[in-house]
Design an enzyme around this catalytic site. Structure first.
Site, PDB file in Angstrom:
ATOM      1  N   PHE B  39       0.848  -1.188   0.000  1.00 43.81           N
ATOM      2  CA  PHE B  39       0.000   0.000   0.000  1.00 43.81           C
ATOM      3  C   PHE B  39       0.884   1.238   0.000  1.00 43.81           C
ATOM      4  O   PHE B  39       1.597   1.509   0.976  1.00 43.81           O
ATOM      5  CB  PHE B  39      -0.938  -0.011   1.220  1.00 43.81           C
ATOM      6  CG  PHE B  39      -1.908  -1.163   1.190  1.00 43.81           C
ATOM      7  CD1 PHE B  39      -3.149  -1.036   0.579  1.00 43.81           C
ATOM      8  CD2 PHE B  39      -1.565  -2.390   1.754  1.00 43.81           C
ATOM      9  CE1 PHE B  39      -4.037  -2.100   0.533  1.00 43.81           C
ATOM     10  CE2 PHE B  39      -2.447  -3.461   1.715  1.00 43.81           C
ATOM     11  CZ  PHE B  39      -3.688  -3.320   1.097  1.00 43.81           C
ATOM     12  N   ILE B  77       1.890  -1.925   4.567  1.00 45.66           N
ATOM     13  CA  ILE B  77       1.709  -0.482   4.379  1.00 45.66           C
ATOM     14  C   ILE B  77       3.086   0.162   4.355  1.00 45.66           C
ATOM     15  O   ILE B  77       3.913  -0.086   5.239  1.00 45.66           O
ATOM     16  CB  ILE B  77       0.904   0.125   5.541  1.00 45.66           C
ATOM     17  CG1 ILE B  77      -0.463  -0.542   5.649  1.00 45.66           C
ATOM     18  CG2 ILE B  77       0.751   1.636   5.382  1.00 45.66           C
ATOM     19  CD1 ILE B  77      -1.209  -0.161   6.920  1.00 45.66           C
ATOM     20  N   CYS B  78       3.323   0.995   3.359  1.00 44.45           N
ATOM     21  CA  CYS B  78       4.621   1.666   3.277  1.00 44.45           C
ATOM     22  C   CYS B  78       4.773   2.639   4.438  1.00 44.45           C
ATOM     23  O   CYS B  78       3.948   3.540   4.629  1.00 44.45           O
ATOM     24  CB  CYS B  78       4.773   2.412   1.962  1.00 44.45           C
ATOM     25  SG  CYS B  78       6.333   3.308   1.882  1.00 44.45           S
ATOM     26  N   ILE B  79       5.844   2.462   5.181  1.00 53.26           N
ATOM     27  CA  ILE B  79       6.033   3.283   6.385  1.00 53.26           C
ATOM     28  C   ILE B  79       6.264   4.748   6.034  1.00 53.26           C
ATOM     29  O   ILE B  79       5.725   5.643   6.690  1.00 53.26           O
ATOM     30  CB  ILE B  79       7.186   2.721   7.262  1.00 53.26           C
ATOM     31  CG1 ILE B  79       7.259   3.499   8.580  1.00 53.26           C
ATOM     32  CG2 ILE B  79       8.520   2.718   6.541  1.00 53.26           C
ATOM     33  CD1 ILE B  79       8.101   2.839   9.638  1.00 53.26           C
ATOM     34  N   ALA B  82       2.985   6.361   5.010  1.00 54.61           N
ATOM     35  CA  ALA B  82       2.093   6.539   6.161  1.00 54.61           C
ATOM     36  C   ALA B  82       2.593   7.656   7.069  1.00 54.61           C
ATOM     37  O   ALA B  82       1.805   8.484   7.555  1.00 54.61           O
ATOM     38  CB  ALA B  82       1.990   5.227   6.939  1.00 54.61           C
TER      39      ALA B  82
END
Lengths: 119, 131
Positions: B39, B77-79, B82
């Site tokens: 994501f 989820i891409c840190i 985010a």
């Protein structure tokens, strides 16, 4: 085994986070020793323009981020010729050495790749 | 066939998440493998636990969590995406993929762009669902 990635950059340089995040993704692929090709087309050609002076607080000219491409040995840089012409730009106005590719030949360039990322 | 999937649209902002979900379900049903779902960009919103539409409306985040529960699909989820959007309380633990408590919906983990490239390398096909 390295895969051939092509990143198609189609957005202008100050279009929110999108363009910067695409560059991050592209550089990560390069850092993983993948074979990375970049194609600038549509408004994406503005990313390469010299003389960018964004007015946003603390904002850097996007072209300075593109300097990282050579650091990661990404030198297969293509610009779609018609995109430049339609915007009245000349290749001399771009900050990096690029190869021009005619719109008619883009499909063949995309055909050579394993992974296409349209940004 | 092995697929790597990237989702770039927010929860309700586009069809990107829904299309990706439908594709993944159909692919798994037909015996294909989903190497990873990554994501990125606005797609980071797809894993936010606070998304809570009214009870009579579908909750796409919950649906992703159920997918993990049923199929063990790897949702990352891409840190950096985010964090740029203010979606994480802390930094979590990138090594273990452990998410910051309370923010990330069950079943999701956080990770870096390297996990996206790794998925691309291992997959036969790469699909990107964007707004």
């Amino acid at each position: 085994m390295a895969k051939r990635f092509l990143f198609l950059l189609r957005r202008g340089p100050y279009d929110g986070l999108w363009t910067k995040e695409c560059l991050d993704m592209l550089l990560t692929a390069a850092a993983f020793d993948q074979q990375v090709t970049v194609l600038f087309s549509d408004d994406g050609v503005f990313q390469l323009m010299s003389g960018q002076r964004p007015r946003g607080a603390g904002q850097r000219p996007f072209a300075t981020f593109l300097g990282a491409l050579s650091f990661y040995d990404v030198d297969a840089l293509f610009v779609e010729m018609e995109s430049l012409q339609e915007r009245g730009l000349k290749v001399e106005q771009l900050v990096l050495p690029v190869q021009l590719v005619a719109r008619n030949d883009v499909a063949a360039l995309l055909d050579e790749q394993d992974v296409l990322v349209s940004c | 066939m092995k697929f790597a999937i990237q989702v770039n649209g927010s929860v309700f902002g586009s069809e990107a998440g829904d299309s990706a979900y439908q594709f993944i379900r159909a692919a798994i049903e037909r015996g294909h493998e989903i190497v990873r779902v990554f994501f990125y960009h606005e797609g980071a919103y797809q894993g936010m636990a606070q998304v809570s539409p009214p009870d009579d409306e579908p909750n796409p985040v919950k649906r992703w969590s159920e997918l993990v529960h049923e199929c063990g699909t790897d949702l990352v989820i891409c840190i950096s995406a985010a964090q740029r959007r203010g979606l994480l309380d802390g930094h979590g633990d990138l090594q273990s993929g452990e998410a910051p408590v309370g923010r990330v919906a069950p079943g999701f983990r956080i990770g870096g762009l390297g996990q996206w490239v790794d998925a691309c390398i291992r997959a036969d096909r790469v699909l990107i669902f964007r707004p």
